[in-house]
Design an enzyme around this catalytic site. Structure first.
Site, PDB file in Angstrom:
ATOM      1  N   ASP A 176       0.808  -1.220  -0.031  1.00 30.00           N
ATOM      2  CA  ASP A 176       0.083  -0.070   0.012  1.00 30.00           C
ATOM      3  C   ASP A 176       0.858   1.138   0.120  1.00 30.00           C
ATOM      4  O   ASP A 176       0.298   2.446  -0.021  1.00 30.00           O
ATOM      5  CB  ASP A 176      -1.047   0.032   1.226  1.00 30.00           C
ATOM      6  CG  ASP A 176      -2.045  -1.080   1.018  1.00 30.00           C
ATOM      7  OD1 ASP A 176      -2.511  -0.922  -0.120  1.00 30.00           O
ATOM      8  OD2 ASP A 176      -2.415  -1.541   1.967  1.00 30.00           O
ATOM      9  N   ASP A 202      -6.470  -4.693  -5.333  1.00 28.06           N
ATOM     10  CA  ASP A 202      -6.289  -3.318  -4.933  1.00 28.06           C
ATOM     11  C   ASP A 202      -4.829  -2.857  -5.325  1.00 28.06           C
ATOM     12  O   ASP A 202      -4.365  -1.660  -5.392  1.00 28.06           O
ATOM     13  CB  ASP A 202      -6.264  -3.128  -3.384  1.00 28.06           C
ATOM     14  CG  ASP A 202      -7.350  -3.986  -2.743  1.00 28.06           C
ATOM     15  OD1 ASP A 202      -7.644  -5.003  -3.431  1.00 28.06           O
ATOM     16  OD2 ASP A 202      -8.138  -3.586  -1.549  1.00 28.06           O
TER      17      ASP A 202
HETATM   18  N1  GLY Z   1      -7.092  -1.705  -0.016  1.00 32.81           N
HETATM   19  C1  GLY Z   1      -8.058  -2.203   1.089  1.00 32.81           C
HETATM   20  C2  GLY Z   1      -9.522  -2.030   0.614  1.00 32.81           C
HETATM   21  O1  GLY Z   1      -9.990  -1.657  -0.343  1.00 32.81           O
HETATM   22  O2  GLY Z   1     -10.447  -2.065   1.694  1.00 32.81           O
END
Ligand code: GLY
Length: 426
Positions: free
Chosen positions: A145, A203
């Protein structure tokens, strides 16, 4: 009425009707001004209230009702996977996070967008302050992330207030993201927790923009090449025949698929709303940065799937496209906002992009209505209501989320740019 007057009156009437029809002159952008002004007010109120904590706003502490979760999941909940309930005194209060939380870049990023749209220097000062707070992330390697964290904060800072010190942060963080890439597997590892051998989540497509930026800043193709390998491996493995995607694909060490799951959705084979949104945004960005048509075609397939599957009148999806369509089914405003951003960009890349543009406009108008936009001073300072973090874990169900606010503001910014609208003219 004299003949000349009759002609003039008829002419005015025709012009008025045609302006309404084409939506040119008579177009009403009050909803945009309302959204930006409300965001300004809410984010600045938040800045005042969290000052000195060294933390960032993420959401609101919320509980859950197991029978409601089971109604949504249409199965018993796995008790061990439920997040601990917050203590009673915390319920309904602002949930702050530290800089290592995956969402830490969104609040500074939202401030940057409000600054960009309004030109308010006070907002800029807060944007700089909360961006600088994230500086230690440049040393962090514990998650994929890093893209969300640094691109939304420092990435926007570089765009709007370039300073010599910013590229080094972006490049160093991109290097750390690349350290999570495994050549044999062909992907960046997303998570370091859990029971999977090598989990990669959809993601992760959102984190590739950081790598594209680093290649542009350094002239070194290394970062971009890793982003391309990741996107190429994700395309055949993460998607089903109908272009919906799984959330998590775990790989064996030889690069073959170990498991296909949907951790935050209704079921492994369901279409978790935010996952679909990350996918359309991610492949649209991959096309922007590479001009490789296969990404554009793929992004269109995902976009068309989204527009055909969302069941709600206002285009704000239920938290999972396969959730039961009940009156109390939670929406996910964050998925809607991310989708709007992706579709707005996609609309500029194809010959007839109007269907994507119009759908994104519908989403943004819905989000700017009283049904989703917080009342002034309410909602613990967040801009939007009604998002869902992870219903399967009883976590952040029907609450504001900092990333819903961020992508809503990005959507407004993209919309205004495409329409040539300036805040001062609203
Ligand atoms: N990237 C984590 C979510 O979308 O909850």
């Amino acid at each position: 009425m004299k003949l000349k007057q009759l002609f003039i009156a008829t002419g005015i009437a025709i012009l008025t009707v045609s302006a309404c029809k084409t939506g040119t002159k008579a177009e009403d952008y009050k909803w945009i001004k309302t959204g930006i002004d409300r965001a300004h007010q809410q984010l600045m109120l938040t800045a005042e209230e969290i000052d000195g904590t060294g933390k960032l706003p993420r959401s609101i502490w919320s509980g859950y009702d197991i029978s409601m979760l089971e109604q949504q999941l249409e199965r018993p909940v796995i008790k061990d996977s439920l997040r601990a309930l917050p203590s009673a005194d915390k319920l309904g209060t602002r949930r702050l996070c530290d800089i290592y939380d995956w969402t830490s870049g969104f609040y500074p990023g939202s401030l940057w967008y409000v600054y960009e749209m309004t030109g308010d220097e006070k907002v800029k000062a807060q944007a700089i302050k909360y961006t600088e707070l994230l500086n230690p992330i440049r040393e962090y390697t514990g998650t994929h992330d890093l893209g969300f964290m640094i691109n939304c904060s420092y990435g926007n800072a570089l765009r709007l207030s370039p300073a010599d010190t910013i590229p080094a942060v972006i490049v160093q963080t991109a290097g750390n993201l690349c350290s999570r890439f495994d050549e044999k597997i062909g992907c960046i590892r997303s998570w370091d927790f859990g029971y999977w051998n090598y989990p990669v989540i959809i993601d992760n497509m959102m984190n590739l923009d950081l790598l594209f930026s680093a290649s542009k800043l350094t002239g070194d193709p290394y970062y971009k090449e890793i982003a391309i390998k990741h996107a190429d491996k994700t395309m055949p493995n993460h998607f089903r025949d109908d272009y919906t995607c799984w959330h998590v694909i775990s790989y064996n060490d030889d690069g073959s698929v170990e498991m296909k799951e949907t951790y935050q959705g209704k079921a492994h084979d369901s279409a978790w709303a935010r996952g679909q949104a990350w996918a359309v945004y991610g492949y649209t960005a991959a096309y922007r940065e590479t001009q490789d048509k296969k990404y554009l075609d793929f992004a269109q397939k995902i976009a068309d799937m989204i527009m055909s599957k969302v069941k709600t009148e206002d285009a704000i999806p239920y938290w999972d496209y396969d959730a039961p369509a009940l009156e109390n089914t939670p929406r996910d405003a964050s998925a809607a906002a991310v989708t709007a951003c992706g579709l707005l960009e996609l609309s500029t890349m194809v010959e007839d992009g109007s269907r994507y543009f119009n759908y994104a406009e519908k989403i943004l108008k819905s989000l700017s209505s009283d049904a989703y936009l917080a009342a002034p001073g309410q909602n613990q300072g967040y801009v939007l209501m009604h998002s869902t973090g992870s219903l399967a874990h009883g976590s952040e169900v029907d609450v504001p989320l900092n990333y819903a606010d961020y992508y809503y503001l990005e959507g407004l910014q993209r919309y205004m740019k495409l329409k040539g609208i300036e805040y001062k003219d609203l």
